[in-house]
Design a protein around this motif. Structure first.
Motif, PDB file in Angstrom:
ATOM      1  N   GLU A 125     -45.438   5.751  -2.373  1.00  0.00           N
ATOM      2  CA  GLU A 125     -44.776   4.602  -2.984  1.00  0.00           C
ATOM      3  C   GLU A 125     -45.784   3.510  -3.305  1.00  0.00           C
ATOM      4  OE1 GLU A 125     -41.675   3.227  -0.488  1.00  0.00           O
ATOM      5  OE2 GLU A 125     -40.374   4.951  -0.821  1.00  0.00           O
ATOM      6  N   LYS A 126     -45.594   2.882  -4.448  1.00  0.00           N
ATOM      7  CA  LYS A 126     -46.474   1.791  -4.840  1.00  0.00           C
ATOM      8  C   LYS A 126     -46.131   0.538  -4.041  1.00  0.00           C
ATOM      9  CE  LYS A 126     -47.688   3.240  -9.506  1.00  0.00           C
ATOM     10  NZ  LYS A 126     -47.790   2.818 -10.935  1.00  0.00           N
ATOM     11  N   MET A 127     -47.138  -0.275  -3.787  1.00  0.00           N
ATOM     12  CA  MET A 127     -46.896  -1.538  -3.105  1.00  0.00           C
ATOM     13  C   MET A 127     -47.716  -2.644  -3.755  1.00  0.00           C
ATOM     14  SD  MET A 127     -49.044  -1.439   0.489  1.00  0.00           S
ATOM     15  CE  MET A 127     -47.980  -0.210   1.226  1.00  0.00           C
ATOM     16  N   THR A 128     -47.140  -3.830  -3.779  1.00  0.00           N
ATOM     17  CA  THR A 128     -47.834  -5.010  -4.284  1.00  0.00           C
ATOM     18  C   THR A 128     -48.000  -5.989  -3.139  1.00  0.00           C
ATOM     19  OG1 THR A 128     -46.964  -4.759  -6.528  1.00  0.00           O
ATOM     20  CG2 THR A 128     -47.752  -6.940  -5.903  1.00  0.00           C
ATOM     21  N   LEU A 129     -49.245  -6.384  -2.883  1.00  0.00           N
ATOM     22  CA  LEU A 129     -49.559  -7.304  -1.800  1.00  0.00           C
ATOM     23  C   LEU A 129     -50.056  -8.620  -2.396  1.00  0.00           C
ATOM     24  CD1 LEU A 129     -51.508  -4.819   0.510  1.00  0.00           C
ATOM     25  CD2 LEU A 129     -49.086  -5.454   0.662  1.00  0.00           C
ATOM     26  N   ARG A 130     -49.565  -9.731  -1.868  1.00  0.00           N
ATOM     27  CA  ARG A 130     -49.998 -11.049  -2.348  1.00  0.00           C
ATOM     28  C   ARG A 130     -51.088 -11.601  -1.432  1.00  0.00           C
ATOM     29  NH1 ARG A 130     -45.561 -15.266  -3.182  1.00  0.00           N
ATOM     30  NH2 ARG A 130     -45.195 -14.832  -0.983  1.00  0.00           N
ATOM     31  N   LEU A 131     -52.183 -12.037  -2.030  1.00  0.00           N
ATOM     32  CA  LEU A 131     -53.317 -12.585  -1.289  1.00  0.00           C
ATOM     33  C   LEU A 131     -53.514 -14.038  -1.704  1.00  0.00           C
ATOM     34  CD1 LEU A 131     -56.840 -10.867  -0.970  1.00  0.00           C
ATOM     35  CD2 LEU A 131     -56.484 -13.324  -0.910  1.00  0.00           C
ATOM     36  N   VAL A 179     -61.054  -2.406  -5.419  1.00  0.00           N
ATOM     37  CA  VAL A 179     -61.341  -1.296  -4.502  1.00  0.00           C
ATOM     38  C   VAL A 179     -60.045  -0.714  -3.947  1.00  0.00           C
ATOM     39  CG1 VAL A 179     -62.379  -0.693  -2.273  1.00  0.00           C
ATOM     40  CG2 VAL A 179     -63.646  -2.112  -3.900  1.00  0.00           C
ATOM     41  N   ALA A 180     -59.097  -1.569  -3.562  1.00  0.00           N
ATOM     42  CA  ALA A 180     -57.815  -1.083  -3.031  1.00  0.00           C
ATOM     43  C   ALA A 180     -57.074  -0.261  -4.072  1.00  0.00           C
ATOM     44  CB  ALA A 180     -56.958  -2.262  -2.583  1.00  0.00           C
ATOM     45  N   ASN A 181     -57.099  -0.720  -5.311  1.00  0.00           N
ATOM     46  CA  ASN A 181     -56.418  -0.005  -6.389  1.00  0.00           C
ATOM     47  C   ASN A 181     -57.082   1.338  -6.656  1.00  0.00           C
ATOM     48  OD1 ASN A 181     -55.919   0.394  -9.622  1.00  0.00           O
ATOM     49  ND2 ASN A 181     -54.210  -0.651  -8.626  1.00  0.00           N
ATOM     50  N   GLY A 227     -54.182   3.745  -7.679  1.00  0.00           N
ATOM     51  CA  GLY A 227     -53.194   2.926  -8.379  1.00  0.00           C
ATOM     52  C   GLY A 227     -51.964   2.563  -7.576  1.00  0.00           C
ATOM     53  N   ARG A 228     -51.865   3.040  -6.336  1.00  0.00           N
ATOM     54  CA  ARG A 228     -50.674   2.756  -5.525  1.00  0.00           C
ATOM     55  C   ARG A 228     -50.624   1.321  -5.025  1.00  0.00           C
ATOM     56  NH1 ARG A 228     -49.720   4.166  -0.914  1.00  0.00           N
ATOM     57  NH2 ARG A 228     -51.712   5.074  -0.305  1.00  0.00           N
TER      58      ARG A 228
END
Length: 268
Positions: free
Chosen positions: A27-33, A53-55, A60-61
């Motif tokens: 599952e894709k996740m979006t994290l706010r920094l 790097v995370a992407n 791409g997840r």
């Protein structure tokens, strides 16, 4: 036919049991920094590298959205947001965390390190890992230490060449850090705790005489526009700490945890 039907149902159930966790991992996740300085600052450059790097590692997840310039609040406010699970990642000076975890005050000792290289060795050691772990009882996962540089001083009154030159100066100090207040009071200054985003205007209006930061934030904050003197006092090396919510981190699949840790270190 009845036995075949039962077998088919059983196979389908077993297939679901084995594939469901695998699908969850994909599952894709979006994290706010969130952070206090600009995208052009070293923090911002590191944050962009971390996101890339995370992407890449997650194929791409994992998408990390960046919120610089205190868009989501001041440093102490964003720390509380991470604790409550309202913000995914924050990075800020170690001194911001020392009010909740006094052991981190060790980084507020003036002239603790002789060089940045010496500081790196300490932060990358077992001691550094132990310092990050002190945040866990407070619901935070310390992902890594980030570079912040050695702090020096700017002001509008006079060059600082000896301790007595600090006496009487109205100095901005880090909020939520009583040790910094005590330090500057001990030197005879008048310390004022203030978020990073409010420093420029206070200096411009003359409500403050000076402030202290590493060179990179001084430049990124454009303090040279409202300050006459830069004194390379190099009085303190204070690292940044990048954090996430501990429970949310523990709930992530191990592979995702590893990607986040590697990406965090890549942005240092």
């Amino acid at each position: 036919m009845k036995m075949k039907s039962i077998s088919l149902v059983s196979v389908m159930a077993l297939t679901f049991c084995f594939t469901a966790p695998l699908q969850a991992k994909e599952e894709k996740m979006t994290l706010r920094l969130g952070f206090e300085t600009s995208l052009e600052s070293p923090q911002g450059v590191g944050a962009k590298e971390m996101a890339q790097v995370a992407n890449k590692l997650s194929k791409g997840r994992i998408n990390i959205e960046l919120f610089p310039d205190q868009q989501l609040g001041t440093g102490p406010q964003m720390i509380e947001m991470v604790k409550k699970g309202e913000l995914d990642i924050f990075q800020g000076g170690a001194g911001m965390f020392s009010a909740m975890e006094p052991r981190l005050n060790v980084f507020d000792i003036p002239y603790l390190f002789e060089s940045v290289e010496q500081a790196y060795k300490v932060l990358d050691s077992k001691f550094g890992k132990e310092m990050l772990a002190t945040l866990e009882p407070h619901g935070l996962k310390g992902l890594s230490f980030w570079e912040n540089g050695i702090r020096s001083t700017t002001n509008n009154v006079r060059p600082i060449t000896k301790p007595d030159d600090i006496k009487g100066l109205k100095m901005r100090v880090m909020p939520a850090n009583p040790v910094h207040v005590m330090l500057w009071k001990g030197l005879g200054a008048e310390p004022t705790p203030l978020p990073f985003g409010e420093i420029y205007d206070k200096l411009k209006r003359g409500e403050l005489d000076g402030q202290e930061h590493p060179i990179a934030p001084i430049y990124a904050g454009k303090f040279y526009e409202v300050q006459k003197y830069l004194s390379l006092t190099k009085h303190m090396y204070g690292p940044l700490i990048q954090i996430t919510n501990l429970e949310k981190f523990k709930a992530m699949p191990k592979a995702t945890q590893n990607i986040l840790l590697k990406a965090s270190y890549a942005g240092v």
